[in-house]
Design an enzyme around this catalytic site. Structure first.
Site, PDB file in Angstrom:
ATOM      1  N   ASN A   1     -26.287  94.253  15.788  1.00 26.48           N
ATOM      2  CA  ASN A   1     -25.161  94.344  14.588  1.00 26.48           C
ATOM      3  C   ASN A   1     -25.522  95.949  14.444  1.00 26.48           C
ATOM      4  OD1 ASN A   1     -23.181  93.453  12.355  1.00 26.48           O
ATOM      5  ND2 ASN A   1     -24.736  94.635  11.489  1.00 26.48           N
ATOM      6  N   GLU A   2     -24.204  96.450  14.303  1.00 27.54           N
ATOM      7  CA  GLU A   2     -24.162  97.966  14.013  1.00 27.54           C
ATOM      8  C   GLU A   2     -25.270  98.782  14.273  1.00 27.54           C
ATOM      9  OE1 GLU A   2     -23.159  98.474   9.847  1.00 27.54           O
ATOM     10  OE2 GLU A   2     -20.997  97.714  10.333  1.00 27.54           O
TER      11      GLU A   2
ATOM     12  N   TYR B   1     -14.506 101.273   2.942  1.00 31.39           N
ATOM     13  CA  TYR B   1     -15.417 102.508   3.089  1.00 31.39           C
ATOM     14  C   TYR B   1     -14.443 103.623   3.727  1.00 31.39           C
ATOM     15  CZ  TYR B   1     -19.591  99.678   2.675  1.00 31.39           C
ATOM     16  OH  TYR B   1     -20.464  98.694   2.107  1.00 31.39           O
TER      17      TYR B   1
ATOM     18  N   LYS C   1     -19.321  91.859  -2.015  1.00 27.42           N
ATOM     19  CA  LYS C   1     -18.195  91.518  -1.073  1.00 27.42           C
ATOM     20  C   LYS C   1     -17.880  90.217  -0.907  1.00 27.42           C
ATOM     21  CE  LYS C   1     -18.462  95.834   1.355  1.00 27.42           C
ATOM     22  NZ  LYS C   1     -19.895  96.166   1.053  1.00 27.42           N
TER      23      LYS C   1
HETATM   24  C1  ADA Z   1     -22.322  96.567   7.623  1.00 26.79           C
HETATM   25  C2  ADA Z   1     -23.516  95.586   7.901  1.00 26.79           C
HETATM   26  C3  ADA Z   1     -23.457  94.417   6.834  1.00 26.79           C
HETATM   27  C4  ADA Z   1     -22.920  94.689   5.641  1.00 26.79           C
HETATM   28  C5  ADA Z   1     -21.756  95.614   5.591  1.00 26.79           C
HETATM   29  C6  ADA Z   1     -21.547  96.220   4.152  1.00 26.79           C
HETATM   30  O1  ADA Z   1     -21.084  96.340   8.272  1.00 26.79           O
HETATM   31  O2  ADA Z   1     -23.278  95.074   9.244  1.00 26.79           O
HETATM   32  O3  ADA Z   1     -24.589  94.007   7.192  1.00 26.79           O
HETATM   33  O4  ADA Z   1     -23.801  94.868   4.495  1.00 26.79           O
HETATM   34  O5  ADA Z   1     -22.050  96.833   6.088  1.00 26.79           O
HETATM   35  O6  ADA Z   1     -21.225  95.412   3.185  1.00 26.79           O
HETATM   36  O7  ADA Z   1     -21.392  97.433   3.930  1.00 26.79           O
END
Ligand code: ADA
Length: 756
Positions: free
Chosen positions: A382-383, A443, A538
């Site tokens: 992931n990322e 973002y 979120k």
């Molecule tokens: C990223 C990450 C997540 C999550 C998100 C965010 O995409 O993969 O873990 O936290 O950011 O809320 O910024």
């Protein structure tokens, strides 16, 4: 026969690195499992959380087998994040990785005549060789899923193969209907006098297939002629029981629940389950809860699963690590298609030990969860490109993909890319499927950017199966207003954003999956945003699982088959102005709105109904009626809306952006950026820039204006952010910033000389 004995009570715990005790330390705190020492500080927003090396101890009597040769195992269902197990002063096992189960064969260390002392040292200190290295969530420490003692005869189903169940079951659907269950048992210490009986029963307990083989035989195929499919609508499960038998005596028995399904993905047509198109639309889940952290009961897991069912989702991404068996079981039983993954996230560590740890965690994830029919995808990272790419990183991904395929050729591999991952990235050619995390409308960028980005990428990469692995925005129940805007943290903006996204996704069935980030607010001790420290807000539901935000009902309107109607904005309870907007979510074609008992409008719309309403002074009762369902709320008309509705930082940021340009001087904001040697610029990493206080102050200010994050070396999310450049950060976050913001930052930085 096998005995599995939970040993969750009677533990002693010390939140100090006290060392290995000789006897049960009565002075240590009495605790019950599941337990974490970060239940509160993991997300209470009072700064960092305690990451240390701490100790648990408990006594146990050696469980007895009637025949000699029996073995005793300690089974730890998860230990955050590293653990060492000792019995009677001797080390029995070590484990690195906070989310998978592991076992220790402690037979040789047990005493028959006296209680045994079991001590487990757990640590959530950061190690270079253990993932996750750094990420946007709290790495809770402790024995948070419980511990069992397992006693088995000398001959038994293997307990030491990566914490797995000792049996691999692959139900293979046949073209003519029905299925063949391929069953492979791992058996230890059984000679030719042992046989294995296999029995397959359906949901009602009726036996639908059986077989008998010598213990050493290879995998067996058991036909089940009428096997029903596991599907999201009807998640039919079968129980496979394997019994190890010697003459007329049962030695060991294990069982697992599984299901028959087939699935596939097509770049143009999306996901298919059992031959039927099923665009996967759902949520990601983090497991932790308010003031419990990750120390959860079975009921907690089931409550989460039932909330996701109530939402109407058909898929769950279980981020960013292996979840509890209880949760995968719930997904099997409720019919969610699951993406399961390892915590290879955010920060790539070149330490070869770190790669070995990824391999181990992927093996454990697959071997421990192979039988779950809900799981269709193994996520390998992931990322991970946040800190840039390298040949080693690409090669490690190739190896992880190959390992997943070797262990499990029946499932598809996937990956979640950070938004700025180049569209021609070599990482696109490794996994079966790809997915992007995009936060356009939070973002960076506008919510309206999502649809066009997806369409363009899809058109330009017609052979890639594309998904949207994360999208979302914060919604904090205190903040409200008549003109919701990006980054105001209001519940209303979150609703608008998700209403837009639900529509975007609905119109693109070729997207194999989309997962809202996140179903629940979750703990991230390093965060401080929107006036709420220590959390990521979120979620569609609050971290205590008590309040479904309005955005929850947006998806319910899109995804749930049960008739529903919901009046949004009940927490925006005091409103000023001549008129106010009333949003209603419903999956019914028509909504009628009543104000103080009088009908004030009837609308036909698709999922979101918007009424402009003139409230009368004082209290007003609104009622929405849609087919068989209705909802009501009370709003008060006031002269001025409460100040607390607006987060002060939102206004401060707006002013900050305006002031920023006043210090830029005259410049052509659209001129190409320059990068003169000898000066700083936006392409140095945060870590490099931190060496120059003057340059770093400017970068910090820009980052705060762009993201709301306070960047401080060594604190908060520094380990994730330090490898980013201001350019990569602002490209991700820059959408709400005026044109030329990045260019102006570059101008400010190039004015500062680099001292070698
Ligand atoms: C990223 C990450 C997540 C999550 C998100 C965010 O995409 O993969 O873990 O936290 O950011 O809320 O910024």
């Amino acid at each position: 026969m096998r005995q599995s004995i939970p040993i969750n009570s009677g533990w002693r715990f010390i939140q100090e690195d006290a060392g290995l005790p000789d006897t049960l330390p009565t002075g240590w705190q009495a605790v019950e499992l599941p337990h974490t020492w970060n239940a509160v500080d993991g997300h209470d927003g009072r700064g960092g959380y305690d990451r240390g090396s701490y100790w648990y101890a408990r006594e146990f009597e050696t469980p007895c087998q009637p025949l000699p040769g029996g073995r005793v195992f300690v089974e730890v269902l998860a230990a955050g994040q590293q653990a060492v197990v000792f019995v009677n002063g001797k080390q029995a096992a070590t484990h690195a990785g906070g989310y998978s189960a592991f076992r220790a064969d402690v037979t040789a260390l047990c005493r028959a005549d006296a209680p045994n002392l079991l001590v487990i040292n757990c640590s959530n200190e950061c190690l270079d060789s253990v993932y996750p290295q750094s990420a946007d969530f709290t790495f809770y420490g402790g024995l948070y899923r419980g511990v069992n003692l397992i006693s088995v005869p000398e001959a038994h189903f293997d307990l030491m193969h990566y914490g797995g169940p000792g049996i691999t079951v692959t139900p293979r659907p046949c073209d003519c209907g029905g299925a063949h269950f391929e069953i492979d048992a791992r058996i230890v210490n059984a000679d030719e006098s042992f046989t294995v009986l296999y029995s397959i029963t359906d949901d009602t307990g009726r036996e639908v297939g059986d077989a008998c083989r010598p213990a050493g035989a290879p995998a067996v195929m058991v036909p089940v002629p009428e096997a029903a499919r596991w599907d999201v609508e009807s998640p039919c499960l079968y129980t496979v029981t394997a019994t190890l038998l010697r003459r007329n005596e049962v030695y060991d028995e294990i069982c697992c629940r599984t299901g028959v399904r087939d699935f596939s993905c097509d770049p143009q047509k999306g996901f298919f389950l059992n031959g039927r198109s099923l665009p996967l639309r759902g949520v990601s889940r983090h497991q932790d809860r308010l003031y419990q952290g990750n120390a959860l009961s079975r009921d907690d897991h089931w409550q989460d699963a039932l909330l996701i069912q109530e939402l109407g989702a058909n898929t769950v991404r279980l981020a960013h690590y292996q979840h509890a068996q209880d949760f995968y079981d719930a997904c099997d039983a409720l019919g969610f298609v699951v993406w399961a993954e390892i915590p290879f996230i955010s920060v790539f560590n070149q330490d070869p030990g770190a790669h070995q740890n990824c391999i181990q965690q992927l093996r454990e994830l697959i071997i421990q969860n192979y039988h779950h029919p809900s799981i269709c995808f193994w996520g390998i990272s992931n990322e991970i490109l946040i800190g840039g790419i390298s040949e080693q990183l690409v090669e490690n991904h190739r190896m992880l993909h190959a390992l997943a395929k070797e262990l499990d050729p029946t499932r598809l591999t996937t990956i979640a890319h950070v938004s700025m991952t180049p569209e021609d990235s070599p990482l696109h050619d490794i996994t079966d499927l790809i997915s992007y995390n995009h936060y356009f409308g939070w973002y960076g960028g506008k919510m309206e950017d999502n649809g066009p980005w997806l369409d363009r990428f899809h058109a330009e990469h017609p052979n890639l199966c594309l998904g949207l692995s994360e999208y979302g925005c914060e919604g904090i129940l205190t903040y409200h207003g008549p003109e919701p805007a990006c980054k105001d943290y209001s519940e209303e903006y979150q609703t608008l954003y998700h209403a837009h996204m639900a529509k975007v996704l609905d119109a693109r069935p070729w997207l194999w999956s989309a997962h809202v980030w996140n179903m629940f607010d979750f703990g991230c001790a390093a965060r401080n945003e929107g006036g709420v420290a220590g959390r990521n807000n979120k979620g569609l539901v609050t971290m205590d699982r008590k309040i479904r935000k309005d955005s929850f009902y947006v998806y319910q309107a899109y995804w749930s088959r049960n008739p529903m109607v919901h009046l949004c904005g009940r927490r925006y309870a005091q409103r000023a102005g001549q008129t106010t907007e009333i949003r209603v979510c419903s999956n019914q074609p028509e909504v009628t709105l009543y104000l103080n008992g009088s009908c004030i409008g009837v609308q036909r719309a698709d999922k979101m109904f918007v009424f402009t309403v003139a409230l009368r002074d004082g209290f007003n009762v609104l009622k929405a009626v849609a087919g068989p369902v209705q909802d009501a709320m009370t709003l008060e008309k006031v002269e001025r809306e409460p100040e607390i509705y607006v987060l002060p930082e939102v206004n401060e940021r707006r002013e900050g952006v305006a002031n920023w340009f006043s210090t830029t001087g005259s410049m052509d904001l659209h001129a190409p950026m320059t990068f003169p040697a000898g000066s700083w610029n936006v392409r140095y990493t945060m870590e490099e820039l931190a060496a120059c206080p003057e340059a770093f102050e400017i970068v910090k200010e820009a980052a705060k204006l762009a993201t709301g994050f306070q960047i401080t070396p060594g604190e908060g999310m520094w380990s994730m952010l330090k490898n980013m450049t201001p350019e990569s950060m602002l490209r991700m976050a820059g959408g709400q910033l005026p044109d030329g913001f990045l260019e102006s930052l570059n101008v400010k930085l190039t004015a500062i000389a680099r001292k070698e």
